[in-house]
Design a protein around this motif. Sequence first.
Motif, PDB file in Angstrom:
ATOM      1  N   ALA A  23     -21.900   5.617  -3.133  1.00  0.00           N
ATOM      2  CA  ALA A  23     -22.105   4.841  -4.461  1.00  0.00           C
ATOM      3  C   ALA A  23     -23.020   3.677  -4.286  1.00  0.00           C
ATOM      4  O   ALA A  23     -23.766   3.026  -5.182  1.00  0.00           O
ATOM      5  N   ALA A  24     -22.785   2.816  -3.047  1.00  0.00           N
ATOM      6  CA  ALA A  24     -23.315   1.450  -2.878  1.00  0.00           C
ATOM      7  C   ALA A  24     -23.801   1.528  -1.540  1.00  0.00           C
ATOM      8  O   ALA A  24     -23.271   0.935  -0.811  1.00  0.00           O
ATOM      9  N   PRO A  25     -25.143   2.214  -1.348  1.00  0.00           N
ATOM     10  CA  PRO A  25     -25.615   2.261   0.074  1.00  0.00           C
ATOM     11  C   PRO A  25     -26.242   0.975   0.718  1.00  0.00           C
ATOM     12  O   PRO A  25     -26.278   0.994   1.894  1.00  0.00           O
ATOM     13  N   SER A  26     -25.956  -0.184   0.039  1.00  0.00           N
ATOM     14  CA  SER A  26     -26.455  -1.503   0.498  1.00  0.00           C
ATOM     15  C   SER A  26     -25.124  -2.239   0.862  1.00  0.00           C
ATOM     16  O   SER A  26     -25.383  -3.403   1.051  1.00  0.00           O
ATOM     17  N   THR A  27     -24.006  -1.561   1.021  1.00  0.00           N
ATOM     18  CA  THR A  27     -22.800  -2.391   1.369  1.00  0.00           C
ATOM     19  C   THR A  27     -23.035  -2.989   2.648  1.00  0.00           C
ATOM     20  O   THR A  27     -23.422  -2.400   3.554  1.00  0.00           O
ATOM     21  N   ARG A  28     -22.671  -4.074   2.748  1.00  0.00           N
ATOM     22  CA  ARG A  28     -22.862  -5.274   3.847  1.00  0.00           C
ATOM     23  C   ARG A  28     -21.881  -5.022   5.062  1.00  0.00           C
ATOM     24  O   ARG A  28     -22.269  -5.059   6.229  1.00  0.00           O
ATOM     25  N   TRP A  29     -20.768  -4.983   4.695  1.00  0.00           N
ATOM     26  CA  TRP A  29     -19.590  -5.264   5.445  1.00  0.00           C
ATOM     27  C   TRP A  29     -18.170  -4.863   4.936  1.00  0.00           C
ATOM     28  O   TRP A  29     -17.954  -4.759   3.739  1.00  0.00           O
ATOM     29  N   MET A  30     -17.273  -4.353   6.103  1.00  0.00           N
ATOM     30  CA  MET A  30     -15.995  -3.949   5.501  1.00  0.00           C
ATOM     31  C   MET A  30     -15.010  -4.422   6.735  1.00  0.00           C
ATOM     32  O   MET A  30     -15.427  -4.129   7.811  1.00  0.00           O
ATOM     33  N   ARG A  31     -13.808  -4.592   6.397  1.00  0.00           N
ATOM     34  CA  ARG A  31     -12.879  -4.604   6.946  1.00  0.00           C
ATOM     35  C   ARG A  31     -11.186  -4.130   6.211  1.00  0.00           C
ATOM     36  O   ARG A  31     -11.360  -4.060   5.124  1.00  0.00           O
ATOM     37  N   ASP A  32     -10.418  -3.344   7.244  1.00  0.00           N
ATOM     38  CA  ASP A  32      -9.099  -2.833   6.534  1.00  0.00           C
ATOM     39  C   ASP A  32      -8.004  -4.221   6.750  1.00  0.00           C
ATOM     40  O   ASP A  32      -8.248  -4.833   7.718  1.00  0.00           O
ATOM     41  N   ALA A  33      -7.548  -4.760   5.449  1.00  0.00           N
ATOM     42  CA  ALA A  33      -6.910  -5.980   5.459  1.00  0.00           C
ATOM     43  C   ALA A  33      -5.539  -5.647   6.287  1.00  0.00           C
ATOM     44  O   ALA A  33      -4.377  -5.675   5.272  1.00  0.00           O
ATOM     45  N   THR A  34      -5.241  -5.305   7.354  1.00  0.00           N
ATOM     46  CA  THR A  34      -3.825  -5.218   7.932  1.00  0.00           C
ATOM     47  C   THR A  34      -3.294  -6.631   8.352  1.00  0.00           C
ATOM     48  O   THR A  34      -2.645  -7.422   7.520  1.00  0.00           O
ATOM     49  N   ARG A  35      -2.804  -6.762   9.646  1.00  0.00           N
ATOM     50  CA  ARG A  35      -2.153  -8.168   9.948  1.00  0.00           C
ATOM     51  C   ARG A  35      -2.979  -9.346   9.349  1.00  0.00           C
ATOM     52  O   ARG A  35      -4.151  -9.359   9.647  1.00  0.00           O
ATOM     53  N   GLY A  36      -2.137 -10.249   8.776  1.00  0.00           N
ATOM     54  CA  GLY A  36      -2.939 -11.318   8.140  1.00  0.00           C
ATOM     55  C   GLY A  36      -3.280 -11.213   6.910  1.00  0.00           C
ATOM     56  O   GLY A  36      -3.750 -12.091   6.264  1.00  0.00           O
ATOM     57  N   GLY A  37      -3.318  -9.839   6.253  1.00  0.00           N
ATOM     58  CA  GLY A  37      -3.739  -9.581   4.847  1.00  0.00           C
ATOM     59  C   GLY A  37      -5.071 -10.015   4.476  1.00  0.00           C
ATOM     60  O   GLY A  37      -5.955 -10.288   5.347  1.00  0.00           O
TER      61      GLY A  37
END
Length: 369
Positions: free
Chosen positions: A243-257
């Motif tokens: 849906a958003a092919p220009s997405t820049r960056w991603m992380r899963d928010a595990t330790r440290g939230g």
Amino acid sequence: MSSDIRTGPASTAEREGRVLERIHVFRKRRPRLLDTVITLAHGAGGKSSAALVDAVFLEAFRNPELEQLGDAAVLPLPSGERLAFSTDSYVVQPLQFPGGSIGNLAVHGTVNDLAVSGARPQWLSAAFVIEEGFEIGLLQRIVADMRDSAKAAGVEIVTGDTKVVGKGAADGMYISTAGVGVIPAGRRLSPDLVKPGDRVVVSGTIGEHGMAVMLARGNLAIEADIDSDTAPINALVEALLDAAPSTRWMRDATRGGVGTVCNELAQTAGIAVILDEDRLPVQPQVLGACDMLGIDPLYVANEGKFIAVVAPDEADAAIAALRTHPLGANAAVIGELVADPPGIVALRTAFGGSRIVDMLVGDPLPRIC
């Protein structure tokens, strides 16, 4: 008297600007490892973890792939595609908790690290360190959780290892998993792609996992109906990227939230992340438990949620796509990126003020993954 010498008091804006500049200069410094022994804080995902990684592991193993310090190493393939390779260890207590077990975490954690790197996860390895006297029945249940989680994520566990140690040497069981996935040609996610004006998206409510595990230990006089959010997010990530092919960056928010992940982005990309408190999706029971314990939900771990930075003109499409998936029903735009002050994360409060959201210090929730 020279015209550029100021004789009056500095304005509020000037004072705030100087303070923010000093904070920016301070945060640009490499983390320093001052401890002489390992503490629980070194495993919490915050400042102490960053100092340990930089001073010990990165210093010893330095190479271009490792220096990315992402959730997975990204390696080139002759076909033009790229390989994502990730590894993690799981030491949670208790081994079973509302909403999941160490077995679910061991699969979901590695699958999710691959997914937020832009990869389509395919294969996992699993290594078990089991304490003498561990119940076979419990082992079978945990392994069954891993089997079911792998099936739900569309991956296979194709190799592994088992070690048994003396009673008292392993806190029951530890599990390590490594995973491999393929990043399609042309897909790239990186902090150097983010721009001022981009929107910060969270895929759902935050803080369930950390609170579920904390309360499951039974040493707090708090009762709340909170289940861990542990889940594979690879299908949700694919929905977002479609849906958003220009997405820049991603992380899963595990330790440290969420707070720590946003700080890592701000410092790496040299931008400011501005979050809105009234947009943060938090279940009332999670917020209540956090208030009672004096813990900010921004720092509580998640095991089935991710943070993404999307282009402003694709933000609505991103949220709409995420909300069509059961895991993304509570997805929301929670903030935006601005140019100044670089390296800072700030929260606009519900009362109209603002506060700095610093990198996690210490370890408020030990052993939650």
